[in-house]
Motif scaffolding. Structure first.
Motif, PDB file in Angstrom:
ATOM      1  N   TYR A   1       5.303   0.857  -6.864  1.00 58.52           N
ATOM      2  CA  TYR A   1       4.197   0.129  -6.227  1.00 58.52           C
ATOM      3  C   TYR A   1       3.187  -0.401  -7.258  1.00 58.52           C
ATOM      4  O   TYR A   1       2.997   0.203  -8.315  1.00 58.52           O
TER       5      TYR A   1
ATOM      6  N   SER B   1      -0.949   4.917  -4.561  1.00 56.01           N
ATOM      7  CA  SER B   1      -1.348   3.773  -5.384  1.00 56.01           C
ATOM      8  C   SER B   1      -2.448   2.924  -4.788  1.00 56.01           C
ATOM      9  O   SER B   1      -3.038   2.089  -5.476  1.00 56.01           O
TER      10      SER B   1
ATOM     11  N   TRP C   1      -2.730  -3.270  -3.068  1.00 56.48           N
ATOM     12  CA  TRP C   1      -2.920  -4.302  -4.091  1.00 56.48           C
ATOM     13  C   TRP C   1      -2.075  -5.524  -3.765  1.00 56.48           C
ATOM     14  O   TRP C   1      -0.937  -5.396  -3.328  1.00 56.48           O
TER      15      TRP C   1
ATOM     16  N   THR D   1      -0.416  -0.827  -8.908  1.00 55.28           N
ATOM     17  CA  THR D   1      -1.534   0.121  -9.034  1.00 55.28           C
ATOM     18  C   THR D   1      -2.834  -0.547  -9.446  1.00 55.28           C
ATOM     19  O   THR D   1      -3.828   0.134  -9.706  1.00 55.28           O
ATOM     20  N   GLY D   2      -2.837  -1.867  -9.522  1.00 56.27           N
ATOM     21  CA  GLY D   2      -4.049  -2.588  -9.884  1.00 56.27           C
ATOM     22  C   GLY D   2      -3.882  -4.066  -9.639  1.00 56.27           C
ATOM     23  O   GLY D   2      -2.794  -4.529  -9.269  1.00 56.27           O
TER      24      GLY D   2
ATOM     25  N   GLU E   1       9.115  -2.286  -4.540  1.00 53.09           N
ATOM     26  CA  GLU E   1       8.637  -0.893  -4.570  1.00 53.09           C
ATOM     27  C   GLU E   1       9.761   0.124  -4.709  1.00 53.09           C
ATOM     28  O   GLU E   1       9.520   1.261  -5.143  1.00 53.09           O
TER      29      GLU E   1
ATOM     30  N   THR F   1      -0.298  -3.862 -13.485  1.00 52.03           N
ATOM     31  CA  THR F   1       0.254  -2.526 -13.647  1.00 52.03           C
ATOM     32  C   THR F   1       0.929  -2.067 -12.366  1.00 52.03           C
ATOM     33  O   THR F   1       0.490  -2.362 -11.256  1.00 52.03           O
ATOM     34  N   PHE F   2       2.011  -1.327 -12.556  1.00 52.36           N
ATOM     35  CA  PHE F   2       2.761  -0.714 -11.467  1.00 52.36           C
ATOM     36  C   PHE F   2       2.940   0.770 -11.798  1.00 52.36           C
ATOM     37  O   PHE F   2       2.593   1.217 -12.887  1.00 52.36           O
ATOM     38  N   GLN F   3       3.461   1.519 -10.843  1.00 53.58           N
ATOM     39  CA  GLN F   3       3.594   2.957 -11.046  1.00 53.58           C
ATOM     40  C   GLN F   3       4.427   3.300 -12.278  1.00 53.58           C
ATOM     41  O   GLN F   3       4.174   4.322 -12.928  1.00 53.58           O
TER      42      GLN F   3
ATOM     43  N   TRP G   1       0.835  -1.204   0.000  1.00 53.74           N
ATOM     44  CA  TRP G   1       0.000   0.000   0.000  1.00 53.74           C
ATOM     45  C   TRP G   1       0.863   1.245   0.000  1.00 53.74           C
ATOM     46  O   TRP G   1       1.917   1.279   0.647  1.00 53.74           O
ATOM     47  N   SER G   2       0.429   2.247  -0.732  1.00 57.59           N
ATOM     48  CA  SER G   2       0.989   3.590  -0.611  1.00 57.59           C
ATOM     49  C   SER G   2      -0.144   4.591  -0.801  1.00 57.59           C
ATOM     50  O   SER G   2      -1.171   4.262  -1.409  1.00 57.59           O
TER      51      SER G   2
END
Length: 206
Positions: A181, A156, A159, A183-184, A175, A197-199, A152-153
């Motif tokens: 992080y 984002s 997930w 994102t889905g 991360e 997906t990631f940042q 968690w952030s």
């Protein structure tokens, strides 16, 4: 249309990833190796056994508040107890050597969406830990589980990451590395590939 699926073929990959995830998590273990004292009355309810050990070792009443329910049976032979300050402690004899672990907030909510301890993540094997971005700055939080992790952030959200995607993400320093992080959720495409997906990018498998 892409859907979020945990299929039988991917379950085999998840098992491989779960073993890798457990090995990766050793370096961030939140295990509490202490012997339980006598059960203690906290507010209206007793706090017992390994849940008692972890509850007091991580801050007790000032941190987590009083228990809201008695110790209660959880899936597959475990136990859990919830506390006032948005936290629960879960225990299973086969999870992290029989230590109980705290889980709370947005990470607990996302774990619940994935069927709690009865889902693919299983039981927590660490307490909630700080997660760190570039330059070792604290940028979020995480819990490791028997079958993966939840990160968690503020930017984002929370997930889960598991299976082969977790293995690939871990090899890129999670991360704090290339991707940042998650994102889905993990998504399965019509062609049978998996992606998340990631940042700063997308990780796919196979």
């Amino acid at each position: 249309m892409a859907t979020h699926i945990f299929s039988n073929d991917h379950r085999r990959a998840w098992v491989r990833g779960a073993v890798a995830a457990t090995a990766i998590a050793v370096g961030i273990s939140g295990g509490v190796t202490a012997v339980a004292r006598a059960d203690q009355q906290v507010g209206r309810f007793l706090v017992k056994g390994q849940i008692e050990v972890s509850y007091f070792a991580t801050g007790g009443t000032p941190t987590w508040g009083v228990p809201l329910i008695p110790e209660t049976n959880a899936g597959r032979g475990g136990k859990f107890q919830t506390f006032k300050n948005q936290a629960s402690f879960y225990w299973h004899p086969a999870a992290d050597g029989g230590n109980a672990h705290e889980i709370g907030g947005a990470i607990r909510a996302k774990w619940g969406e994935n069927r709690w301890e009865n889902g693919p993540l299983g039981y927590p094997i660490t307490d909630e830990l700080q997660a760190r971005g570039p330059f070792n700055a604290v940028t979020g939080a995480m819990n490791a589980f028997q079958g993966g992790v939840i990160y968690w952030s503020p930017a984002s959200g929370a997930w889960p990451v598991w299976g082969e995607i977790l293995v690939k993400w871990s090899s890129a320093k999670r991360e704090s590395g290339t991707y940042g992080y998650p994102t889905g959720p993990e998504i399965r495409s019509a062609t049978g590939t998996y992606s998340q997906t990631f940042q700063r990018g997308v990780i796919s498998w196979p």
